[in-house]
Write an enzyme that holds these catalytic residues in place. Structure first.
Site, short mmCIF file in Angstrom:
data_model
loop_
_atom_site.label_atom_id
_atom_site.label_comp_id
_atom_site.label_asym_id
_atom_site.label_seq_id
_atom_site.Cartn_x
_atom_site.Cartn_y
_atom_site.Cartn_z
N GLU A 1 -0.31 5.92 9.84
CA GLU A 1 -1.58 5.26 10.15
C GLU A 1 -1.38 4.61 11.50
OE1 GLU A 1 -3.77 2.23 10.97
OE2 GLU A 1 -2.99 1.36 9.11
N GLU B 1 -7.25 0.31 22.88
CA GLU B 1 -7.39 -0.64 21.79
C GLU B 1 -7.04 -2.05 22.29
OE1 GLU B 1 -6.12 -0.66 17.07
OE2 GLU B 1 -4.74 0.19 18.52
N THR C 1 4.53 4.78 19.27
CA THR C 1 5.72 4.70 18.42
C THR C 1 5.69 5.80 17.36
OG1 THR C 1 5.88 2.31 18.76
CG2 THR C 1 7.05 3.23 16.87
N GLY C 2 4.53 6.07 16.82
CA GLY C 2 4.39 7.13 15.82
C GLY C 2 4.87 8.48 16.34
N GLY D 1 1.52 1.68 12.68
CA GLY D 1 1.79 1.05 13.97
C GLY D 1 1.11 1.79 15.09
N CYS E 1 -6.25 -2.75 12.82
CA CYS E 1 -6.37 -1.40 13.36
C CYS E 1 -7.77 -0.82 13.16
CB CYS E 1 -5.33 -0.49 12.73
SG CYS E 1 -5.33 -0.54 10.94
N LYS F 1 11.47 -1.32 6.53
CA LYS F 1 11.79 -2.04 7.75
C LYS F 1 10.53 -2.77 8.19
CE LYS F 1 11.35 -1.63 12.01
NZ LYS F 1 11.17 -3.08 12.34
N SER G 1 -12.28 -1.73 3.78
CA SER G 1 -11.02 -1.48 3.09
C SER G 1 -11.05 -1.95 1.64
CB SER G 1 -9.87 -2.18 3.81
OG SER G 1 -9.74 -1.72 5.13
N ALA H 1 8.12 -5.49 10.38
CA ALA H 1 8.02 -5.85 11.79
C ALA H 1 8.91 -7.05 12.08
CB ALA H 1 6.58 -6.15 12.16
N GLU H 2 9.47 -7.08 13.28
CA GLU H 2 10.39 -8.17 13.64
C GLU H 2 9.69 -9.53 13.67
OE1 GLU H 2 8.85 -6.10 17.34
OE2 GLU H 2 9.78 -5.48 15.45
N ARG I 1 0.84 -1.21 0.00
CA ARG I 1 0.00 0.00 0.00
C ARG I 1 0.87 1.26 0.00
NH1 ARG I 1 -4.80 0.05 4.22
NH2 ARG I 1 -3.27 0.78 5.73
#
Length: 490
Positions: free
Chosen positions: A261, A391, A243-244, A239, A295, A183, A451, A185-186, A168
């Site tokens: 987002e 959330e 963190t954002g 995320g 989300c 990068k 979506s 996600a782990e 996206r």
């Protein structure tokens, strides 16, 4: 005997190194990627650090001056080849999603279709980046507005849609003429690395699409490079809001373009006028997709007094009939594990908090082995309970009773998040009033799944900045340059 599950995919798509400047690179150490359903290790992946991240940024910067000179038609054709390869290998790509995230195979196949559709969509939008010629107030000059790619974009993505959240963003960036460093996600790097392999097979030039996987421990230092390096002009992140905010601070130092987002706490309102059966179906679709780990999934269920008991009874019956827990590769599974044990503990904490304050457990309520969580239905929930204030990211349905439309809107909007919202009503006037009054970026009216690549995706308040998908998604990667062409003879 307990069944064992193995990840059976083409060897060339099961990549475990970083992908920088068109080459697979190792790192000084590795980190494990595990199946959340079984805890079994799937692979050891290169644990890239700041050094590898800087190499990727430099490669993307060098490639940008080549890629931006490709014509829109040329970029479009290469993206289309990438789409075709994703479609050809959809089964293997879906298996990677199922094994590294726990998502049921049917949903993983759906995600690959959705993921590939973004590449297809933006391959077409690449040829529609129209500028403008503006009527000039002076006879001896022309005013032109040109659209140009911003440059290198850092793409930081989550684990819950490990393929679609990449395409996206990357589809739009590459269509615009930008280059990217991803990068992932782990928890879910294998999907990103498989996409890198297919991008190379499609003929996308070296350095245009780079991937730097890393462990949870190295994520902060890698993220800092991707958000502070002066060669990076754009940061796109999906995320948590927490963190954002950190990444926004990093990006502020060099005044980068940013789109985000972030978290959601979606209200799902059912009015007395609603078709209850359709509302139940919408609730099932919205809440239990990916075991509640999306989300935009419904988080706070508000049901009007006149149909409260009927709705909770029918929803409980639908949960009994339709939901089956298991490994995502089992064809009957509709609910896989949560991404890890901590995610399951969070859901249990919310349930315990609600029950201690008077909520009633109508279905589920228990954590099972590992990170599996019973789909849970709670009645008599109030806005004082944690499950309505934060959330959940899990299969928990807390149902709040309300009496008036004004009360429902007040509860729904009393939140610093504003990503998605849903409501069910057959009153046309009410539909317009509520759709306009809900403080969210996306509204589902009599619909639990909203979506699609053709529509814009984004939130308001602390749920993010900017839009993804649709014709607006590509604008996040474009600058508008004003050119005043003077000295012309009238």
């Amino acid at each position: 005997m307990e069944r064992t599950y193995s990840l059976d995919v083409s060897a060339r798509l099961l990549r475990t190194e970083g992908f920088v400047d068109g080459r697979w690179i190792s790192a000084a150490s590795t980190f494990p990627v595990s199946d959340p359903a079984t805890g079994e290790e799937l692979a050891k992946v290169a644990d890239c650090g700041p050094t590898e991240a800087k190499l990727a940024v430099d490669a993307a910067y060098k490639a940008f001056y080549i890629w931006k000179r490709y014509t829109a038609k040329e970029r479009s054709a290469l993206l289309r080849k990438w789409f075709d390869l994703m479609t050809l290998h959809k089964e293997d790509l879906a298996k990677l999603i199922t094994f590294e995230s726990g998502k049921p195979m049917r949903e993983s196949l759906g995600e690959i279709g959705y993921s590939a559709a973004f590449v297809e969509w933006f391959s077409e939008e690449a040829r529609r980046m129209y500028g403008d010629i503006v009527p000039s107030p002076a006879k001896d000059r022309k005013i032109l507005l040109l659209k140009q790619p911003v440059g290198v974009a850092s793409i930081i993505t989550p684990w819950n849609f490990p393929s679609a959240m990449i395409t996206r963003k990357v589809g739009a960036a590459l269509a615009a003429g930008c280059t990217v460093v991803v990068k992932p996600a782990e928890d879910t790097p294998l999907s990103a690395l498989a996409l890198a392999e297919l991008s190379a097979e499609a003929g996308i030039p070296a350095g245009v699409f780079n991937v730097v996987p890393c462990s949870r421990e190295k994520t902060p230092s890698v993220g800092e490079v991707l958000c502070t390096d002066p060669l990076v002009q754009k940061v796109s992140f999906t995320g948590s809001t927490a963190t954002g905010k950190i990444l926004l601070k990093h990006a502020a130092g060099t005044v980068k373009r940013v789109s985000m987002e972030l978290g959601g706490n979606a209200p799902f309102i059912v009015f007395d006028s609603a078709d209850v059966d359709k509302a139940v179906a919408g609730a099932m679709n919205s809440k239990f997709r990916n075991s509640g780990q999306t989300c935009v999934c419904a988080n706070r269920f508000l049901v009007q007094s006149g149909i409260y008991d009927r709705f909770t009874e029918k929803l409980g019956q639908a949960m009994d009939a339709e939901l089956r827990l298991g490994h995502g590769s089992e064809p009957t599974t509709t609910q896989g594990p949560l991404i890890n044990v901590n995610a399951a503990k969070k859901v249990m904490h919310q349930i315990s908090d609600a029950v201690s304050q008077g909520a009633k457990v109508l279905r589920g309520g228990k954590r099972l082995e590992g990170s599996f969580m019973q789909p849970t239905l709670l009645a008599d929930v109030t806005t004082d309970m944690l499950c309505t204030q934060e959330e959940t990211f899990g299969p928990l349905v807390p149902v709040i009773r309300f009496n008036t439309e004004e009360e429902a809107l007040a509860i729904a909007n009393a939140c610093h998040m504003g990503l998605a919202g849903y409501f069910f009503s057959q009153d046309i006037s009410q539909i317009w009033r509520v759709a306009e009054a809900l403080e969210v970026g996306m509204v589902g009216v009599n619909e639990g799944l909203l979506s699609t690549v053709e529509s814009c995706f984004g939130g308001v308040k602390q749920s993010g900045l900017g839009s993804e998908g649709s014709k607006y998604g590509i604008k996040e990667y474009l600058d508008i340059k004003y050119m005043c062409f003077g000295g012309l003879t009238p």
